[in-house]
Design a protein around this motif. Structure first.
Motif, mmCIF file in Angstrom:
data_model
loop_
_atom_site.group_PDB
_atom_site.id
_atom_site.type_symbol
_atom_site.label_atom_id
_atom_site.label_comp_id
_atom_site.label_asym_id
_atom_site.label_seq_id
_atom_site.Cartn_x
_atom_site.Cartn_y
_atom_site.Cartn_z
ATOM 1 N N MET A 44 0.846 -1.191 0.000
ATOM 2 C CA MET A 44 0.000 0.000 0.000
ATOM 3 C C MET A 44 0.884 1.245 0.000
ATOM 4 S SD MET A 44 -2.991 -1.265 2.595
ATOM 5 C CE MET A 44 -2.004 -2.193 3.740
ATOM 6 N N PRO A 45 1.460 1.604 -1.166
ATOM 7 C CA PRO A 45 2.361 2.758 -1.209
ATOM 8 C C PRO A 45 1.644 4.073 -0.871
ATOM 9 C CG PRO A 45 2.345 1.585 -3.328
ATOM 10 C CD PRO A 45 1.324 0.952 -2.461
ATOM 11 N N VAL A 46 2.281 4.883 -0.060
ATOM 12 C CA VAL A 46 1.732 6.191 0.306
ATOM 13 C C VAL A 46 1.609 7.034 -0.964
ATOM 14 C CG1 VAL A 46 2.172 8.342 1.563
ATOM 15 C CG2 VAL A 46 2.626 6.132 2.646
ATOM 16 N N GLY A 47 0.431 7.613 -1.145
ATOM 17 C CA GLY A 47 0.180 8.459 -2.313
ATOM 18 C C GLY A 47 -0.514 7.747 -3.448
ATOM 19 N N SER A 48 -0.565 6.413 -3.401
ATOM 20 C CA SER A 48 -1.337 5.693 -4.418
ATOM 21 C C SER A 48 -2.818 5.952 -4.125
ATOM 22 C CB SER A 48 -0.998 4.201 -4.391
ATOM 23 O OG SER A 48 -1.319 3.616 -3.156
ATOM 24 N N PRO A 49 -3.705 5.762 -5.108
ATOM 25 C CA PRO A 49 -5.123 6.069 -4.888
ATOM 26 C C PRO A 49 -5.691 5.334 -3.665
ATOM 27 C CG PRO A 49 -4.728 5.531 -7.190
ATOM 28 C CD PRO A 49 -3.459 5.237 -6.455
ATOM 29 N N GLY A 50 -6.264 6.098 -2.768
ATOM 30 C CA GLY A 50 -6.815 5.540 -1.546
ATOM 31 C C GLY A 50 -5.832 5.524 -0.394
ATOM 32 N N MET A 51 -4.578 5.815 -0.691
ATOM 33 C CA MET A 51 -3.526 5.803 0.336
ATOM 34 C C MET A 51 -2.870 7.175 0.486
ATOM 35 S SD MET A 51 -3.404 2.924 1.844
ATOM 36 C CE MET A 51 -1.911 3.269 2.750
ATOM 37 N N GLU A 52 -3.601 8.222 0.133
ATOM 38 C CA GLU A 52 -3.075 9.569 0.286
ATOM 39 C C GLU A 52 -2.990 9.910 1.770
ATOM 40 O OE1 GLU A 52 -5.837 8.789 -1.491
ATOM 41 O OE2 GLU A 52 -5.453 9.365 -3.564
ATOM 42 N N VAL A 53 -1.855 10.483 2.175
ATOM 43 C CA VAL A 53 -1.654 10.871 3.565
ATOM 44 C C VAL A 53 -1.272 12.351 3.572
ATOM 45 C CG1 VAL A 53 -0.355 10.478 5.685
ATOM 46 C CG2 VAL A 53 -0.889 8.546 4.172
ATOM 47 N N PRO A 54 -2.147 13.211 4.115
ATOM 48 C CA PRO A 54 -1.834 14.643 4.135
ATOM 49 C C PRO A 54 -0.472 14.915 4.776
ATOM 50 C CG PRO A 54 -4.088 14.261 4.869
ATOM 51 C CD PRO A 54 -3.421 12.915 4.761
ATOM 52 N N GLY A 55 0.318 15.746 4.088
ATOM 53 C CA GLY A 55 1.623 16.123 4.613
ATOM 54 C C GLY A 55 2.745 15.163 4.268
ATOM 55 N N GLN A 56 2.428 14.008 3.665
ATOM 56 C CA GLN A 56 3.476 13.059 3.284
ATOM 57 C C GLN A 56 3.656 13.058 1.769
ATOM 58 O OE1 GLN A 56 3.500 9.136 4.838
ATOM 59 N NE2 GLN A 56 3.279 9.772 6.952
ATOM 60 N N THR A 57 4.903 13.034 1.343
ATOM 61 C CA THR A 57 5.234 12.993 -0.077
ATOM 62 C C THR A 57 4.849 11.625 -0.634
ATOM 63 O OG1 THR A 57 7.082 14.479 0.315
ATOM 64 C CG2 THR A 57 7.111 13.241 -1.746
ATOM 65 N N PRO A 58 4.164 11.595 -1.789
ATOM 66 C CA PRO A 58 3.814 10.301 -2.393
ATOM 67 C C PRO A 58 5.065 9.483 -2.745
ATOM 68 C CG PRO A 58 2.606 12.086 -3.434
ATOM 69 C CD PRO A 58 3.631 12.716 -2.550
ATOM 70 N N GLN A 59 4.970 8.190 -2.529
ATOM 71 C CA GLN A 59 6.059 7.288 -2.881
ATOM 72 C C GLN A 59 5.999 6.951 -4.367
ATOM 73 O OE1 GLN A 59 4.966 4.051 -0.222
ATOM 74 N NE2 GLN A 59 6.739 4.510 1.078
ATOM 75 N N SER A 60 7.134 6.587 -4.919
ATOM 76 C CA SER A 60 7.168 6.016 -6.266
ATOM 77 C C SER A 60 6.850 4.532 -6.138
ATOM 78 C CB SER A 60 8.557 6.192 -6.881
ATOM 79 O OG SER A 60 8.817 7.565 -7.078
ATOM 80 N N TYR A 61 6.159 4.007 -7.125
ATOM 81 C CA TYR A 61 5.817 2.587 -7.102
ATOM 82 C C TYR A 61 5.652 2.074 -8.523
ATOM 83 C CZ TYR A 61 1.080 4.552 -7.504
ATOM 84 O OH TYR A 61 -0.023 5.259 -7.896
ATOM 85 N N GLU A 62 5.736 0.764 -8.655
ATOM 86 C CA GLU A 62 5.565 0.110 -9.953
ATOM 87 C C GLU A 62 4.272 -0.680 -9.963
ATOM 88 O OE1 GLU A 62 9.117 -2.255 -10.441
ATOM 89 O OE2 GLU A 62 10.223 -0.520 -11.227
ATOM 90 N N ILE A 63 3.639 -0.672 -11.122
ATOM 91 C CA ILE A 63 2.477 -1.529 -11.350
ATOM 92 C C ILE A 63 2.995 -2.717 -12.146
ATOM 93 C CG2 ILE A 63 0.214 -1.752 -12.425
ATOM 94 C CD1 ILE A 63 -0.034 1.321 -12.158
ATOM 95 N N ALA A 64 2.788 -3.904 -11.619
ATOM 96 C CA ALA A 64 3.228 -5.119 -12.302
ATOM 97 C C ALA A 64 2.082 -5.667 -13.143
ATOM 98 C CB ALA A 64 3.676 -6.160 -11.284
ATOM 99 N N ILE A 65 2.424 -6.172 -14.310
ATOM 100 C CA ILE A 65 1.463 -6.935 -15.106
ATOM 101 C C ILE A 65 1.886 -8.392 -14.958
ATOM 102 C CG2 ILE A 65 2.767 -6.588 -17.262
ATOM 103 C CD1 ILE A 65 -0.051 -6.588 -18.676
ATOM 104 N N PHE A 66 0.922 -9.265 -14.724
ATOM 105 C CA PHE A 66 1.282 -10.649 -14.438
ATOM 106 C C PHE A 66 0.416 -11.641 -15.192
ATOM 107 C CE2 PHE A 66 -1.817 -9.357 -11.288
ATOM 108 C CZ PHE A 66 -2.645 -10.457 -11.138
ATOM 109 N N SER A 67 1.041 -12.792 -15.457
ATOM 110 C CA SER A 67 0.348 -13.950 -16.003
ATOM 111 C C SER A 67 0.947 -15.156 -15.294
ATOM 112 C CB SER A 67 0.516 -14.019 -17.526
ATOM 113 O OG SER A 67 1.882 -14.018 -17.865
#
Length: 163
Positions: free
Chosen positions: A124-147
């Motif tokens: 649950m990376p900070v700043g991803s949709p639904g994980m916004e935290v006021p005053g905290q800088t959003p984290q960078s994250y990767e979206i994986a595609i999987f099979s």
């Protein structure tokens, strides 16, 4: 100043044809913007899942929510790798969406239609949709595609912005 335009059958037919064409084009635009229904399965006690659901609805997705005390059996059944699991699992257009995936990434998946089970953001990376935290800088994250047995990077984001 009033202008009198004589009505003729030909004039009425041309006007009617133009009106029908305009309506048909407007209907096409609306139809192309219609998104398929998303079914989200979540733990009823998870607040961030509810935040993501509200975000995804605001992005235009019709959403059905299913609440289960144990979502793990569904994740396993759908083929979500252990390393990619997050707090909620969604199904849309034949794909699995795991975790706090941005709406733009879901739309891209539905347009491109790759051969895959789905896309996921582990944790649950900070700043991803639904994980916004006021005053905290959003984290960078990767979206994986999987099979089955494979996964690679589908997109990289920082907060809601693709990078």
């Amino acid at each position: 100043m009033q202008i009198d335009i004589p009505l003729s059958r030909r004039g009425l037919m041309i006007g009617a044809a133009q009106a029908l064409t305009a309506l048909a084009l407007a209907g096409t635009v609306v139809a192309t913007e219609t998104l398929p229904k998303m079914t989200v399965t979540r733990d009823p006690n998870c607040g961030c899942c509810g935040n993501w659901i509200e975000y995804i609805k605001a992005a235009g997705f019709p959403v059905e929510v299913l609440e289960l005390d144990d979502v793990m059996p569904l994740k396993a059944k759908l083929g979500v790798p252990d390393a990619l699991m997050s707090c909620h699992t969604a199904e849309i257009g034949g794909y699995v969406i795991e975790g706090h995936v941005p709406a733009d990434a879901v739309k891209r998946l539905l347009v491109e239609r790759p051969k895959a089970i789905g896309i996921a953001i582990p944790g649950m990376p900070v700043g991803s949709p639904g994980m916004e935290v006021p005053g905290q800088t959003p984290q960078s994250y990767e979206i994986a595609i999987f099979s089955a047995g494979k996964q690679h990077v589908f997109a990289r984001y920082r907060g809601l912005q693709q990078v």
